[in-house]
Design a protein around this motif. Structure first.
Motif, short mmCIF file in Angstrom:
data_model
loop_
_atom_site.label_atom_id
_atom_site.label_comp_id
_atom_site.label_asym_id
_atom_site.label_seq_id
_atom_site.Cartn_x
_atom_site.Cartn_y
_atom_site.Cartn_z
N GLU A 1 -6.82 8.27 3.59
CA GLU A 1 -6.25 7.65 2.40
C GLU A 1 -4.88 7.03 2.65
OE1 GLU A 1 -6.64 11.27 0.22
OE2 GLU A 1 -8.18 10.42 -1.11
N ASN A 2 -4.26 7.34 3.79
CA ASN A 2 -2.95 6.78 4.12
C ASN A 2 -3.03 5.60 5.07
OD1 ASN A 2 -1.44 8.79 2.62
ND2 ASN A 2 -2.03 10.24 4.23
N ASP A 3 -4.23 5.15 5.39
CA ASP A 3 -4.43 4.05 6.33
C ASP A 3 -3.78 2.78 5.77
OD1 ASP A 3 -5.36 2.08 8.07
OD2 ASP A 3 -7.31 3.05 8.32
N ALA A 4 -2.89 2.18 6.59
CA ALA A 4 -2.19 0.96 6.16
C ALA A 4 -3.14 -0.22 5.98
CB ALA A 4 -1.12 0.60 7.19
N ALA A 5 -4.37 -0.11 6.50
CA ALA A 5 -5.33 -1.19 6.35
C ALA A 5 -5.65 -1.47 4.88
CB ALA A 5 -6.61 -0.87 7.11
N PHE A 6 -5.50 -0.47 4.02
CA PHE A 6 -5.77 -0.69 2.60
C PHE A 6 -4.86 -1.78 2.05
CE2 PHE A 6 -4.96 0.28 -1.93
CZ PHE A 6 -6.25 0.10 -2.42
N HIS A 7 -3.58 -1.68 2.37
CA HIS A 7 -2.64 -2.70 1.91
C HIS A 7 -2.79 -4.00 2.68
CE1 HIS A 7 -0.48 -0.23 -0.95
NE2 HIS A 7 -0.42 0.74 -0.06
N LYS A 8 -2.96 -3.90 3.99
CA LYS A 8 -3.02 -5.09 4.82
C LYS A 8 -4.28 -5.91 4.59
CE LYS A 8 -0.15 -3.21 8.54
NZ LYS A 8 -0.10 -2.83 9.98
N SER A 9 -5.35 -5.26 4.16
CA SER A 9 -6.61 -5.97 3.94
C SER A 9 -6.92 -6.23 2.47
CB SER A 9 -7.78 -5.18 4.54
OG SER A 9 -7.72 -5.17 5.94
N PHE A 10 -6.21 -5.55 1.57
CA PHE A 10 -6.52 -5.69 0.14
C PHE A 10 -5.29 -6.07 -0.67
CE2 PHE A 10 -7.14 -3.62 -4.12
CZ PHE A 10 -8.08 -4.53 -4.59
N THR A 11 -4.38 -5.14 -0.86
CA THR A 11 -3.25 -5.37 -1.75
C THR A 11 -2.40 -6.56 -1.33
OG1 THR A 11 -3.17 -3.01 -2.28
CG2 THR A 11 -1.21 -4.31 -2.78
N GLY B 1 -15.78 5.02 8.91
CA GLY B 1 -14.49 5.67 8.78
C GLY B 1 -14.58 6.83 7.81
N ASP B 2 -13.48 7.11 7.14
CA ASP B 2 -13.43 8.14 6.10
C ASP B 2 -13.95 7.50 4.81
OD1 ASP B 2 -12.82 9.99 4.15
OD2 ASP B 2 -10.82 10.43 4.93
N LEU C 1 -13.15 6.47 -2.15
CA LEU C 1 -13.58 6.95 -3.46
C LEU C 1 -12.52 7.79 -4.16
CD1 LEU C 1 -17.13 8.26 -2.41
CD2 LEU C 1 -16.44 5.91 -2.90
N GLY C 2 -11.43 8.09 -3.46
CA GLY C 2 -10.47 9.06 -3.97
C GLY C 2 -9.43 8.50 -4.91
N ARG C 3 -8.61 9.39 -5.43
CA ARG C 3 -7.59 9.04 -6.42
C ARG C 3 -6.39 8.35 -5.81
NH1 ARG C 3 -7.30 14.74 -9.82
NH2 ARG C 3 -9.57 15.06 -10.02
N ILE C 4 -6.09 8.62 -4.54
CA ILE C 4 -4.86 8.12 -3.94
C ILE C 4 -4.85 6.60 -3.88
CG2 ILE C 4 -3.52 8.05 -1.80
CD1 ILE C 4 -4.20 10.96 -1.37
#
Length: 326
Positions: free
Chosen positions: A85-95, A118-119, A124-127
Motif C-alpha cells: 500500500e506504500n508503493d510510490a507507483a500508485f502516485h506515479k501511475s495514477f494520482t 503484486g499485492d 482493495l484497501g483503505r490506505i
C-alpha cells in the motif's frame, strides 16, 4: 449520493469482503437521467509508453462532456502490480498522471492479471482510498446507476494458465483459494444479480477478453463459464481490457456486444486474427479510450485515439442498433 457517502459505503464493504461475493453500490445520474462515462484500461506505467499524453487528451475530451465517473478495465499497475500500500507507483501511475480537473471523479476499477502479480489486496484497501478519494477497487461488485447496472467481475482467476503455467510469475491468490469455490460463488452471484436486475441496461465489466482479434484472443474459460450467462440474461455490453487495443465485436447469437478498451498506455501489438467480417465492427491496434453516453433510450459509444480523434461510434436502442464507422 455525494462522494463522502460513497467513501463510507466503500469502507463498510471492505469489512464484508469474502470469496466471490458481490457488494452493491450506487452512483447518481445527471439531473436529466443520463450518464457520461469514460472507459480506459491497461494504463499504469508511470507516464511511460504515452500514458501521460493519453491522460492529457482524456482530460481535454472529458472537459467537454462532464463525465460522471471513470471505469478502469484492469492492469492498473505494470509490470507486477503494487508491492504494497506504500508503493510510490500508485502516485506515479495514477494520482500524478490523471490530473485534469475533468478526471477528478470516481474511478471504478477491477484487477487485471498484472495486478495479481503484486499485492492485489493493496489495491482493495483503505490506505489508497485515503490517499486519493477517487480510487475505488474491488474484485467483483455491482454499481447501480439507476438506468444502468454495471457488473464488475474478477476475471483473472478464471484462466487456467495462471495456475498451471505461471511463467515464473507469483500471483497473489489470497481470498481466491480454493479456486473452485471462489469461481462457483462468483458465477452464481453474477447470474442471480443479472436475473434480479430491473435496470434498463445491463453492462458487465471484466479485465479479460471474451472475444478479441488481438494478441490474447478469446478467453476460452470465460466463453465457457460466463458468456452463456450474459446471453441468457439480456446483457447489452461486455467491456474489457487485457488486449492493448480498441475494438467492437458483435455476438452472432444475441444483441450482446464485446467492447475492448485496453489502449491506456503500451499498445501497437501488430496482431489481428478474425475471420467473420459480420461480427467485427471496429478494430484499432493503438492507444486510446472509450466513452459511453447512457440515457433511458439509447447508449452511444465512441472510441478515441491519443489525439482525441473519434475513430468509431456506435449506438444501441431497445428497438435497434446502428453501427457507424468514421
Amino acid at each position: 449520493m455525494d462522494r463522502m457517502r460513497i467513501v463510507v459505503i466503500f469502507v463498510i464493504a471492505l469489512i464484508h469482503l469474502s470469496n466471490g461475493e458481490f457488494q452493491r453500490f450506487q452512483h447518481p445520474t445527471k439531473a436529466d437521467g443520463s450518464l457520461q462515462v469514460l472507459v480506459v484500461g491497461d494504463w499504469g506505467r508511470k507516464g511511460d509508453y504515452n500514458q501521460a499524453q493519453l491522460a492529457n487528451q482524456m482530460g481535454i475530451t472529458t472537459e467537454k462532456m462532464d463525465i460522471d465517473f471513470v471505469i478502469s478495465t484492469g492492469d492498473n499497475f505494470y509490470e507486477d502490480g503494487l508491492t504494497d500500500e506504500n508503493d510510490a507507483a500508485f502516485h506515479k501511475s495514477f494520482t500524478d498522471i490523471y490530473t485534469a480537473p475533468s478526471l477528478q471523479k470516481m474511478w471504478y476499477n477491477v484487477l487485471g492479471n498484472h495486478d495479481y502479480r503484486g499485492d492485489a489486496l493493496a489495491q482493495l484497501g483503505r490506505i489508497l482510498k485515503a490517499r486519493d478519494s477517487r480510487w475505488f477497487c474491488m474484485k467483483s461488485f455491482i454499481l447501480d446507476a439507476e438506468i444502468v447496472e454495471f457488473f464488475f467481475i474478477d476475471t483473472t482467476p478464471f484462466q487456467d494458465k495462471y495456475f498451471t503455467d505461471p511463467e515464473n510469475h507469483v500471483y497473489d491468490w489470497r481470498g481466491v483459494l480454493p479456486r473452485e469455490k471462489y469461481l462457483s460463488t462468483l458465477v452464481k452471484n453474477l447470474e442471480s444479480g443479472l436475473k434480479e436486475s430491473k435496470a434498463k441496461w445491463k453492462i458487465v465489466i471484466g479485465h479479460h477478453t471474451i472475444k478479441s482479434a488481438s494478441e490474447h484472443g478469446n478467453t476460452q474459460e470465460l466463453v465457457d463459464k460466463v458468456l452463456p450467462i450474459l446471453e441468457a440474461n439480456g446483457v447489452d455490453l461486455y467491456i474489457n481490457g487485457h488486449d492493448h487495443c480498441l475494438q467492437q465485436i458483435a455476438s452472432s447469437k444475441s444483441a450482446l456486444q464485446f467492447l475492448t478498451s485496453g489502449g491506456g498506455s503500451k499498445a501497437w501489438r501488430g496482431v489481428y486474427n478474425w475471420t467473420n467480417l459480420n461480427e467485427m465492427k471496429f478494430f484499432y491496434d493503438g492507444q486510446g479510450f472509450m466513452t459511453l453516453h447512457i440515457t433511458p433510450h439509447q447508449i452511444d459509444v465512441k472510441f478515441y485515439d491519443i489525439s482525441g480523434n473519434i475513430l468509431h461510434k456506435w449506438s444501441i436502442s431497445p428497438q435497434s442498433s446502428i453501427v457507424s464507422n468514421l
